[in-house]
Design an enzyme around this catalytic site. Sequence first.
Site, mmCIF file in Angstrom:
data_model
loop_
_atom_site.group_PDB
_atom_site.id
_atom_site.type_symbol
_atom_site.label_atom_id
_atom_site.label_comp_id
_atom_site.label_asym_id
_atom_site.label_seq_id
_atom_site.Cartn_x
_atom_site.Cartn_y
_atom_site.Cartn_z
ATOM 1 N N GLU A 340 12.568 -2.364 8.089
ATOM 2 C CA GLU A 340 11.858 -2.068 9.345
ATOM 3 C C GLU A 340 10.342 -2.254 9.267
ATOM 4 O OE1 GLU A 340 14.708 1.363 11.246
ATOM 5 O OE2 GLU A 340 13.335 1.983 9.682
HETATM 6 C C1 TNX Z 1 16.796 3.596 9.714
HETATM 7 S S1 TNX Z 1 18.063 2.712 7.250
HETATM 8 C C2 TNX Z 1 15.942 3.665 8.640
HETATM 9 C C3 TNX Z 1 15.346 4.950 8.282
HETATM 10 C C4 TNX Z 1 15.687 6.025 9.256
HETATM 11 C C5 TNX Z 1 17.136 5.921 9.643
HETATM 12 C C6 TNX Z 1 17.589 7.019 10.546
HETATM 13 C C7 TNX Z 1 16.732 2.203 6.961
HETATM 14 C C8 TNX Z 1 16.672 1.291 5.860
HETATM 15 N N1 TNX Z 1 15.736 2.636 7.753
HETATM 16 O O1 TNX Z 1 13.955 4.813 8.166
HETATM 17 O O2 TNX Z 1 15.430 7.248 8.663
HETATM 18 O O3 TNX Z 1 17.343 4.692 10.264
HETATM 19 O O4 TNX Z 1 18.953 6.988 10.755
#
Ligand code: TNX
Length: 532
Positions: A340
């Site tokens: 992300e």
């Molecule tokens: C996605 S999973 C994220 C996290 C969040 C999560 C909440 C991932 C690699 N990144 O930063 O905490 O969703 O469900």
Amino acid sequence: MTTVKNIFVFAFILFLASCGKEKKSTLTTLIPVPQTATAETGYFTLRESAKIKTESSAEEVKSIAGYLVSKLKPSTGFALPVEEGPAAAGDIVLTLDNKKELGEEGYELKADPTQVKITAANPAGLFRGIQTLRQLLPASVEASSLQKNDWVIPACTITDRPNYEWRGFMLDVSRHFFSVNEVKRLIDQMAYYKLNVFHWHLSDDQGWRIEIKSWPKLTEVGGQTQVGGKKGGFYTQEQYKEVVKYAAERYITVVPEIDMPGHTNAALASYPELNCSEQSFNIAPGNEVKRKVPGLYTGIAVGFSTLCTSKETTYKFVDDVVRELAELTPGPYLHIGGDESHATKKEDYIPFVTRVQKIVAAHGKKTVGWDEVAITELQPNTLAQVWANAENGKKAIAQNAKVILSPAKKMYLDMSYDSTTKLGLHWAAYVEVDSAYAWDPTTWVKGISRENIHGLESALWSETIETQDDIDYMVFPRLLGHAEIGWSAAADGQPGSRNWPEYKTRLAHHGPRLKNMGIRFYQSKQVPWVEE
Ligand code: TNX
């Protein structure tokens, strides 16, 4: 005619209901289900006069025996001695044997009315076998106070070894901080269900949780808060080492994660020089602040922060952090996050992640990254952890990398069970206990097959998780299903051999075990829970 039919239907329903709650031999309620388990005649009874015989002078075997003693003592009251030498009637025997077919973690367990013997090729196998032995005893063996019971084990022969090499659990300690004791308690629970990787998500926008001596403000500043604005916290390097040792004694490898280049607000707030410029960070919506350096962040938005990938200072920072962590971590992997990074331009992200993998390699470790890292050039041995984007998983495989599967729709333990669950998020799905269990990694993504999958990992993100009770409720009982998918080979190549209707009747018998361990689990209506 209809009444007769109705009576039959009614009787059948009663029969089904009673089947669901029937008291079973502990041999048929094991989780994860062993590769083979054959019932024999009679019982072994554990008595106060028993000894744990090691048939080996290896210190490691003795400490495994000591672990078993410590687990049996509170409920049975027996202070079983650990001794080397031949077994007498009534003893438990732990022995190493070079049965190669048992592999790194496999074991054989034979119980008959005169003794219980666990054999393995490696100490890790003995340790896994001990968990099976605990589950063969009545559930009250897990109580922390003295219990009255006949400590019987059904006579049996079990041969067992895991399907996947990596059976992980991830804990996010950044969004909310959890103490060393809370972490150790989870590691014990992982051990009981034969998991072997503890992935520790140590940094994120909301908090930096591991002491880095060369960059002390990371914890002094970046560790202060957490989601909601209450006091945060961090682990000293001594505490980190203590957890690593505790995990190693349970044959669990610690994989620390420093998430980058995104998810780095806590670091950016601690060291202004890691930011490109004032414009480069846009604080999440609803929290707009115009400052030279971002402030500490206590909300739950994602994707707004990035390290400045064009500055050499950033690579000096990464190198120092990776070096200190590598020195503290005996396990072969470091996790670099990579997810992300919406505030990082793709043309900046690719060279950054490529270079960071090389830094990890230069410090003698292999890289794990979230699936997005697959758009970069992967180092040999880099693992991609597939959580959302299956296409990224395939890109990793096309580069001969292996994947770890953590599909959010099945393995994210922060997903609410249903719309009435007070905790958790549900952006991926509602994940009831059946849904977490009833899927097969080898058919989850077309194009990702058994040989591409290094293992599985459950993940507990902690945006909404504040207390130990919250952890218990979201992790249990779903973690047991994941542990079984990772360990038990039954499903591979034999669709339907691992199935929810059968599993839930075994899971039902773990209710009393979890209760005795003091775990405040979610008592899903899907499961025909039994009382001890
Ligand atoms: C996605 S999973 C994220 C996290 C969040 C999560 C909440 C991932 C690699 N990144 O930063 O905490 O969703 O469900």
